[in-house]
Motif scaffolding. Structure first.
Motif, PDB file in Angstrom:
ATOM      1  N   LEU A   1       0.813  -1.232   0.000  1.00 11.44           N
ATOM      2  CA  LEU A   1       0.000   0.000   0.000  1.00 11.44           C
ATOM      3  C   LEU A   1       0.843   1.278   0.000  1.00 11.44           C
ATOM      4  CD1 LEU A   1      -3.094  -0.079   2.390  1.00 11.44           C
ATOM      5  CD2 LEU A   1      -3.052   0.342  -0.067  1.00 11.44           C
ATOM      6  N   LYS A   2       2.143   1.123   0.235  1.00  7.79           N
ATOM      7  CA  LYS A   2       3.018   2.303   0.333  1.00  7.79           C
ATOM      8  C   LYS A   2       2.872   3.188  -0.913  1.00  7.79           C
ATOM      9  CE  LYS A   2       7.633   3.067   2.240  1.00  7.79           C
ATOM     10  NZ  LYS A   2       7.788   4.425   2.040  1.00  7.79           N
TER      11      LYS A   2
ATOM     12  N   ALA B   1      -7.880  -6.863   9.600  1.00  5.21           N
ATOM     13  CA  ALA B   1      -8.362  -7.422  10.866  1.00  5.21           C
ATOM     14  C   ALA B   1      -7.210  -8.124  11.574  1.00  5.21           C
ATOM     15  CB  ALA B   1      -9.498  -8.413  10.601  1.00  5.21           C
ATOM     16  N   THR B   2      -7.053  -7.795  12.844  1.00  2.00           N
ATOM     17  CA  THR B   2      -5.963  -8.405  13.609  1.00  2.00           C
ATOM     18  C   THR B   2      -6.245  -8.285  15.099  1.00  2.00           C
ATOM     19  OG1 THR B   2      -3.546  -8.522  13.783  1.00  2.00           O
ATOM     20  CG2 THR B   2      -4.494  -6.319  13.788  1.00  2.00           C
ATOM     21  N   SER B   3      -5.360  -8.877  15.884  1.00  7.05           N
ATOM     22  CA  SER B   3      -5.489  -8.739  17.346  1.00  7.05           C
ATOM     23  C   SER B   3      -4.822  -7.436  17.778  1.00  7.05           C
ATOM     24  CB  SER B   3      -4.794  -9.914  18.031  1.00  7.05           C
ATOM     25  OG  SER B   3      -3.414  -9.868  17.735  1.00  7.05           O
ATOM     26  N   ARG B   4      -5.204  -6.952  18.950  1.00  9.30           N
ATOM     27  CA  ARG B   4      -4.630  -5.682  19.426  1.00  9.30           C
ATOM     28  C   ARG B   4      -3.110  -5.791  19.684  1.00  9.30           C
ATOM     29  NH1 ARG B   4      -7.029  -1.242  19.995  1.00  9.30           N
ATOM     30  NH2 ARG B   4      -9.026  -2.254  19.625  1.00  9.30           N
ATOM     31  N   PRO B   5      -2.624  -6.898  20.292  1.00 12.10           N
ATOM     32  CA  PRO B   5      -1.166  -6.980  20.482  1.00 12.10           C
ATOM     33  C   PRO B   5      -0.395  -6.947  19.160  1.00 12.10           C
ATOM     34  CG  PRO B   5      -2.264  -8.563  21.896  1.00 12.10           C
ATOM     35  CD  PRO B   5      -3.315  -8.011  20.987  1.00 12.10           C
ATOM     36  N   VAL B   6      -0.930  -7.600  18.130  1.00 15.23           N
ATOM     37  CA  VAL B   6      -0.231  -7.576  16.833  1.00 15.23           C
ATOM     38  C   VAL B   6      -0.310  -6.168  16.239  1.00 15.23           C
ATOM     39  CG1 VAL B   6      -0.245  -8.483  14.472  1.00 15.23           C
ATOM     40  CG2 VAL B   6      -0.458 -10.045  16.403  1.00 15.23           C
ATOM     41  N   LYS B   7      -1.425  -5.490  16.451  1.00 11.11           N
ATOM     42  CA  LYS B   7      -1.538  -4.088  15.980  1.00 11.11           C
ATOM     43  C   LYS B   7      -0.471  -3.222  16.671  1.00 11.11           C
ATOM     44  CE  LYS B   7      -3.815   0.015  15.074  1.00 11.11           C
ATOM     45  NZ  LYS B   7      -3.543   0.879  16.189  1.00 11.11           N
ATOM     46  N   HIS B   8      -0.218  -3.486  17.962  1.00 14.01           N
ATOM     47  CA  HIS B   8       0.823  -2.718  18.660  1.00 14.01           C
ATOM     48  C   HIS B   8       2.185  -2.927  18.000  1.00 14.01           C
ATOM     49  CE1 HIS B   8      -1.697  -2.307  22.572  1.00 14.01           C
ATOM     50  NE2 HIS B   8      -1.868  -1.290  21.770  1.00 14.01           N
ATOM     51  N   LEU B   9       2.465  -4.155  17.606  1.00 13.31           N
ATOM     52  CA  LEU B   9       3.737  -4.410  16.899  1.00 13.31           C
ATOM     53  C   LEU B   9       3.768  -3.628  15.592  1.00 13.31           C
ATOM     54  CD1 LEU B   9       4.202  -8.289  17.270  1.00 13.31           C
ATOM     55  CD2 LEU B   9       5.323  -6.473  18.566  1.00 13.31           C
TER      56      LEU B   9
ATOM     57  N   ARG C   1       6.471  -0.790  14.358  1.00 11.83           N
ATOM     58  CA  ARG C   1       7.233  -0.956  13.110  1.00 11.83           C
ATOM     59  C   ARG C   1       6.893   0.096  12.050  1.00 11.83           C
ATOM     60  NH1 ARG C   1      11.670  -3.044  12.435  1.00 11.83           N
ATOM     61  NH2 ARG C   1      11.195  -3.709  10.336  1.00 11.83           N
ATOM     62  N   GLY C   2       5.849   0.884  12.298  1.00 10.28           N
ATOM     63  CA  GLY C   2       5.482   1.928  11.329  1.00 10.28           C
ATOM     64  C   GLY C   2       4.518   1.462  10.250  1.00 10.28           C
ATOM     65  N   TYR C   3       4.085   0.191  10.318  1.00 12.97           N
ATOM     66  CA  TYR C   3       3.175  -0.311   9.286  1.00 12.97           C
ATOM     67  C   TYR C   3       1.803   0.350   9.406  1.00 12.97           C
ATOM     68  CZ  TYR C   3       6.645  -4.098   9.225  1.00 12.97           C
ATOM     69  OH  TYR C   3       7.806  -4.826   9.170  1.00 12.97           O
ATOM     70  N   THR C   4       1.381   0.591  10.660  1.00  7.40           N
ATOM     71  CA  THR C   4       0.051   1.167  10.883  1.00  7.40           C
ATOM     72  C   THR C   4      -0.056   2.520  10.179  1.00  7.40           C
ATOM     73  OG1 THR C   4      -0.020   0.079  13.015  1.00  7.40           O
ATOM     74  CG2 THR C   4      -1.591   1.872  12.692  1.00  7.40           C
ATOM     75  N   LYS C   5       0.983   3.333  10.331  1.00  8.83           N
ATOM     76  CA  LYS C   5       0.946   4.679   9.732  1.00  8.83           C
ATOM     77  C   LYS C   5       0.835   4.577   8.210  1.00  8.83           C
ATOM     78  CE  LYS C   5       3.348   9.142   9.687  1.00  8.83           C
ATOM     79  NZ  LYS C   5       2.320   9.625   8.841  1.00  8.83           N
ATOM     80  N   ILE C   6       1.605   3.678   7.626  1.00  8.62           N
ATOM     81  CA  ILE C   6       1.554   3.532   6.154  1.00  8.62           C
ATOM     82  C   ILE C   6       0.139   3.140   5.713  1.00  8.62           C
ATOM     83  CG2 ILE C   6       2.389   2.155   4.193  1.00  8.62           C
ATOM     84  CD1 ILE C   6       5.056   1.858   5.725  1.00  8.62           C
ATOM     85  N   ILE C   7      -0.424   2.159   6.419  1.00 10.11           N
ATOM     86  CA  ILE C   7      -1.755   1.645   6.024  1.00 10.11           C
ATOM     87  C   ILE C   7      -2.831   2.708   6.249  1.00 10.11           C
ATOM     88  CG2 ILE C   7      -3.513  -0.092   6.608  1.00 10.11           C
ATOM     89  CD1 ILE C   7      -1.046  -2.007   7.190  1.00 10.11           C
TER      90      ILE C   7
END
Ligand code: F3S
Length: 405
Positions: free
Chosen positions: A311-312, A325-333, A337-343
């Motif tokens: 998606l970058k 869709a994911t679990s909250r702990p994996v979302k924290h990772l 790692r900066g993936y959340t911001k990119i997405i």
């Protein structure tokens, strides 16, 4: 030991059944002894952990909420107990289009579980966030994909529990010893020779469709597969059990226990044409996509990294809702790692604690594209959506263009 009609109970278990330990324990013992008697269990066995399904208010309704509230008055879990996805992201529900009214009810459901001492993990991949059983450990898990993963990939031992029986096992710390808790019931009874290469990720979902439909509730012993990663296996687990197999399989040379079993005599073969036929059955004839969801079962950090990579520097179409869709702990990772911001910068949304099957989505979207064959099954059957199964690249393309190509 006290002798009952079928199943033996210890003195303590008898007292539990008599109500000495409170209402929730009494009700739980009634459920477990009824199941044990029906299935011919000789006794209850201790379980290492429990996974509870039936968490979404969408599925529970007010009757389910009342049932949980009643149990939460004096019911407390005795073993590590985790929860399946709820009907919404518990923090970010507004952003996913969930109504105030639904959120209020869903929060009451979660509070009831919390009061019972349950970890409100809200994920169908508990094994990725710390509820990881060991080989040959007895557990009592609900959620078909997680049950299949635990039995087949980890080699733990569990039946496919329903919501009430899993909750009962959590309150007692035990489950009746029958079904897949017994070695004699874990012997594979159908040989599946995979005579084709699995070229892309979604082929695993299509393979699960082929095997599930033809295995007739048997335990498949699969040959012809040379390698499989965690993500492929979790996708296959979700698909094969959704479409009809028992929640246990062996892949020769890959999953534990496959080395000690003989190849069953009954045999079916999966060819390239069978995989194509599976896609034809799962996919509808559409080219416009309104909703894209990846993470069924819930995404691993590796899958999220792949979404971010694809998606970058792109933008999700304004006509498409795109969920990871994911679990909250994996979302924290992913945050770290900066993936959340990119997405999120691209217009994607994280759907933690929930998923495309248990969120109240009926009527919101006409079509969905997903990497999951199980996701297609529920989107079509439960939410009346037209479906497309594809690999991550195809789904990201659909999210960006609003088209399936
Ligand atoms: Fe999990 Fe929901 Fe799929 S519970 S396996 S993400 S349908």
């Amino acid at each position: 030991m006290i002798i009952r009609d079928v199943m033996y109970l210890t003195k303590e278990e008898e007292r539990m059944l008599d109500g000495e330990y409170g209402n929730a324990v009494k009700k739980s013992m009634e459920i477990l002894t009824a199941l044990g008697d029906i299935y011919g269990a000789q006794n209850l066995i201790k379980v290492g952990s429990v996974q509870i399904a039936g968490v979404s208010y969408h599925n529970l309704g007010d009757a389910g909420l009342e049932f949980l509230d009643e149990l939460a008055k004096d019911g407390r879990v005795r073993v590590i107990t985790t929860l399946n996805p709820a009907g919404m992201d518990l923090e970010n529900w507004r952003n996913l289009g969930i109504s105030e009214e639904f959120a209020k009810k869903q929060k009451l459901v979660i509070e009831a579980f919390r009061k019972m001492g349950i970890i409100v993990s809200c994920t169908c991949t508990p094994y990725l966030i710390g509820n990881l059983p060991r080989y040959r450990e007895h557990i009592a898990w609900a959620e078909s994909s997680a049950v299949t993963f635990a039995n087949s990939v980890i080699g733990a031992m569990t039946n496919r529990e329903g919501g009430p029986s899993a909750l009962a096992a959590a309150f007692i710390g035990k489950t009746p010893m029958y079904g897949l808790h017994l070695e004699k019931n874990r012997i594979p009874d159908i040989h599946v020779e995979v005579n084709t290469e699995l070229k892309k990720f979604s082929d695993w979902g299509a393979l699960g469709h082929c095997i599930g439909k033809n295995a007739n509730n048997k335990i498949p012993y699969i040959t012809g597969i040379k390698e499989a990663g965690l993500e492929e296996l979790k996708s296959f687990c979700a698909s094969v059990v959704t479409y009809g197999s028992k929640p246990l399989f062996y892949i020769k040379g890959i999953t534990p226990g496959s080395e000690k079993h003989e190849t069953p005599k009954e045999k079916i073969t999966v060819t390239k044409e069978d995989i194509k036929k599976a896609y034809d059955e799962i996919n509808d004839d559409i080219d416009t996509i309104e909703f894209v969801c990846v993470g069924c079962p819930h995404s691993s950090i590796k899958e999220i990294s792949q979404v971010a990579g694809l998606l970058k520097d792109k933008k999700v179409s304004p006509d498409v809702e795109f969920w990871v869709a994911t679990s909250r702990p994996v979302k924290h990772l992913s945050d770290i790692r900066g993936y959340t911001k990119i997405i999120e910068d691209a217009g994607g949304k994280f759907a933690c604690d929930t998923c495309l099957a248990v969120a109240p989505l009926k009527g919101r979207f006409k079509s969905v594209a997903t990497t999951s064959a199980k996701g297609c099954y529920y989107s079509r059957g439960k939410n009346n959506m037209l479906t497309k199964l594809g690999n991550l690249e195809e789904c990201i393309n659909a999210a960006v263009s609003g088209k399936w190509s």
